[in-house]
Design a protein around this motif. Sequence first.
Motif, PDB file in Angstrom:
ATOM      1  N   VAL A  48       0.706  -1.296   0.186  1.00  0.00           N
ATOM      2  CA  VAL A  48       0.055  -0.025   0.111  1.00  0.00           C
ATOM      3  C   VAL A  48       0.877   1.189  -0.071  1.00  0.00           C
ATOM      4  N   GLU A  49       0.614   2.218  -0.815  1.00  0.00           N
ATOM      5  CA  GLU A  49       1.443   3.384  -1.091  1.00  0.00           C
ATOM      6  C   GLU A  49       1.807   4.014   0.330  1.00  0.00           C
ATOM      7  N   ALA A  50       3.082   4.197   0.484  1.00  0.00           N
ATOM      8  CA  ALA A  50       3.756   4.676   1.810  1.00  0.00           C
ATOM      9  C   ALA A  50       3.374   4.229   3.079  1.00  0.00           C
ATOM     10  N   GLN A  51       2.747   2.749   2.888  1.00  0.00           N
ATOM     11  CA  GLN A  51       2.846   1.965   3.975  1.00  0.00           C
ATOM     12  C   GLN A  51       3.409   0.542   3.763  1.00  0.00           C
ATOM     13  N   LYS A  52       4.941   0.491   4.212  1.00  0.00           N
ATOM     14  CA  LYS A  52       5.609  -0.547   3.648  1.00  0.00           C
ATOM     15  C   LYS A  52       5.193  -1.928   4.593  1.00  0.00           C
ATOM     16  N   ASP A  53       4.544  -1.756   5.797  1.00  0.00           N
ATOM     17  CA  ASP A  53       4.028  -3.010   6.459  1.00  0.00           C
ATOM     18  C   ASP A  53       2.574  -3.201   6.130  1.00  0.00           C
ATOM     19  N   ASN A  54       2.149  -2.680   4.885  1.00  0.00           N
ATOM     20  CA  ASN A  54       0.756  -3.087   4.496  1.00  0.00           C
ATOM     21  C   ASN A  54       0.839  -3.356   3.156  1.00  0.00           C
ATOM     22  N   TYR A  55      -0.006  -4.316   2.659  1.00  0.00           N
ATOM     23  CA  TYR A  55       0.037  -4.761   1.311  1.00  0.00           C
ATOM     24  C   TYR A  55      -1.539  -5.481   1.021  1.00  0.00           C
ATOM     25  N   ARG A  56      -1.628  -5.329  -0.335  1.00  0.00           N
ATOM     26  CA  ARG A  56      -2.771  -5.851  -0.963  1.00  0.00           C
ATOM     27  C   ARG A  56      -2.529  -6.944  -1.769  1.00  0.00           C
ATOM     28  N   LEU A  57      -3.559  -7.935  -2.061  1.00  0.00           N
ATOM     29  CA  LEU A  57      -3.375  -8.884  -3.131  1.00  0.00           C
ATOM     30  C   LEU A  57      -4.178  -8.852  -4.463  1.00  0.00           C
ATOM     31  N   TYR A  58      -3.563  -8.820  -5.609  1.00  0.00           N
ATOM     32  CA  TYR A  58      -4.189  -8.771  -6.725  1.00  0.00           C
ATOM     33  C   TYR A  58      -4.377 -10.155  -7.446  1.00  0.00           C
ATOM     34  N   THR A  59      -5.350 -10.321  -8.360  1.00  0.00           N
ATOM     35  CA  THR A  59      -5.588 -11.572  -9.355  1.00  0.00           C
ATOM     36  C   THR A  59      -5.992 -10.987 -10.423  1.00  0.00           C
ATOM     37  N   ILE A  60      -5.955 -11.778 -11.736  1.00  0.00           N
ATOM     38  CA  ILE A  60      -6.745 -11.679 -12.576  1.00  0.00           C
ATOM     39  C   ILE A  60      -7.566 -13.027 -12.888  1.00  0.00           C
ATOM     40  N   ALA A  61      -8.775 -13.177 -13.159  1.00  0.00           N
ATOM     41  CA  ALA A  61      -9.460 -14.303 -13.486  1.00  0.00           C
ATOM     42  C   ALA A  61     -10.332 -14.297 -14.894  1.00  0.00           C
ATOM     43  N   ASN A  62     -10.220 -15.615 -15.285  1.00  0.00           N
ATOM     44  CA  ASN A  62     -11.186 -15.692 -16.666  1.00  0.00           C
ATOM     45  C   ASN A  62     -12.442 -16.812 -16.374  1.00  0.00           C
ATOM     46  N   PRO A  63     -13.189 -16.688 -17.090  1.00  0.00           N
ATOM     47  CA  PRO A  63     -14.248 -17.635 -17.198  1.00  0.00           C
ATOM     48  C   PRO A  63     -13.871 -18.935 -17.613  1.00  0.00           C
ATOM     49  N   LEU A  64     -14.243 -20.251 -17.116  1.00  0.00           N
ATOM     50  CA  LEU A  64     -13.742 -21.352 -17.452  1.00  0.00           C
ATOM     51  C   LEU A  64     -14.443 -21.939 -18.767  1.00  0.00           C
ATOM     52  N   GLY A  65     -13.718 -22.578 -19.629  1.00  0.00           N
ATOM     53  CA  GLY A  65     -14.282 -23.184 -20.751  1.00  0.00           C
ATOM     54  C   GLY A  65     -15.355 -22.222 -21.861  1.00  0.00           C
ATOM     55  N   LYS A  66     -14.783 -20.998 -21.670  1.00  0.00           N
ATOM     56  CA  LYS A  66     -15.496 -20.028 -22.735  1.00  0.00           C
ATOM     57  C   LYS A  66     -14.756 -19.826 -23.979  1.00  0.00           C
ATOM     58  N   VAL A  67     -15.330 -19.624 -24.980  1.00  0.00           N
ATOM     59  CA  VAL A  67     -14.300 -19.562 -26.020  1.00  0.00           C
ATOM     60  C   VAL A  67     -14.644 -18.237 -26.672  1.00  0.00           C
ATOM     61  N   GLY A  68     -13.833 -17.336 -27.143  1.00  0.00           N
ATOM     62  CA  GLY A  68     -13.806 -16.048 -27.752  1.00  0.00           C
ATOM     63  C   GLY A  68     -13.393 -14.729 -26.542  1.00  0.00           C
ATOM     64  N   ARG A  69     -13.884 -13.691 -26.945  1.00  0.00           N
ATOM     65  CA  ARG A  69     -13.740 -12.662 -26.153  1.00  0.00           C
ATOM     66  C   ARG A  69     -14.540 -12.396 -24.921  1.00  0.00           C
TER      67      ARG A  69
END
Length: 443
Positions: free
Chosen positions: A284-305
């Motif tokens: 977290v900006e300006a807070q070295k001892d604090n942090y966040r987690l980021y992920t990206i996720a996609n739908p399963l078994g879907k074809v196309g955009r």
Amino acid sequence: MAPTRRPSDGLLARVNFPLYAVDMLTSRHILVAGGGGSSKTGVANGFEIYELYHNGSHFCAEEVLRHETGANVVMNFAVRNNGRRSYLCAGQEAHCQMYHVQPRIECEDEAGDKEGKKPAVERPHENGVRQRGQHSGVENLSNGHTPAESSAATAADILKQFRRLRFDIQAADVVQTDFLSSAEPLQRVVRISGNGRLMATGGTDGRLRIWSFPQMALAAELTAHSKEIDDLDFSPDGNYIVSISKDAQGLVWDLGTGKVRHKLNWQTPEGVKYLYKRCRYGTVEAQKDNYRLYTIANPLGKVGRQRGYLQQWNSATGALNVAVGIDESLASLAVRDDGRFVAVGTMFSGSVSMYIAFNLQRVLHIPHAHSMFVTGLQFLPITNEEGPPISSDTEAAVLSISVDNKVCIHSLQQRRTVPAWMAIVFMIIMIFAVFVFCSYLGI
């Protein structure tokens, strides 16, 4: 065939093999890796190191080193810089190969004399580091624009121009990190903790393995997932590690106990099953001892955009803070070292976008940055301990690579903001104007 450079905005270099991994070797040296595999296609496997600089108008890159790895394609790697030298841990099939990357200073005039050649013509550029006029890699073009003429240099600056940072790569220890019995084992990801004491690997057998570093001795083996592990990341404090897999699980592990601390659960839209694709911690900006987690996720078994999601999680509770939908499946993720910005790359259009980390507001979008899916992203560091960051007129810059063989850079220009003092003065003037107006009306 040597890498080439085309005069196109955003394009830094073009390599003659597909690219799968990117990181900063130093505060101003880019390391990319990939290859065509073990088949006899004539496509090389290996690493490329580029020196990055800013000429006052554009980012430019020059090839420093090319190291080929024979029949072993490099699908993933991790870098640890300890000041005197760097450790490079590369995933090659079912093994993790360590390389020692030793920096050295080379004087161009001495190098030329040894080879019986005249020294390359020198051109000063950003921060006094010189750019050669002759080399085997990238043309001396700044994204298709002619560099501005440099000003007169002092004697000290001229001496600096003849000194260049080179690297020697030497293979060291190698360990097998994946042991899938039903098919070919493969290391999918490797990470090194922020304190440099641990290394983690994951692959097709679903086991999370923790290694002491740099000894590369197995310290713990966790039966983490029922399917292959796609990504891992250590928390900034080194106490936790997150793993995501094709079994649709996202797990945060306590390294002290070896047990699961959190499971990443969220209410998916319309009950569609989603798979996590990438995971990254960010402070977290300006807070070295604090942090966040980021992920990206996609739908399963879907074809196309299909619609993918960029997600921000509370690292203490494992709860989902905020998520933004993106009208395409996502392929890559990066978080800047100060935790201020997040970037994602897409699967089909090869686009790159940058977001403000705390609220996931998009501030930059580069459509079709690559002709194929984006395999890797890496922000230019601003808090690098190994050297000063590159000076530029941009607020943030992120590197992107793809199997289209291109290394690109995408910059967020400085956004104009009103200074605090100006806002205070404006408020005082407005209050005074309202007071005068009310007095005039007799209110």
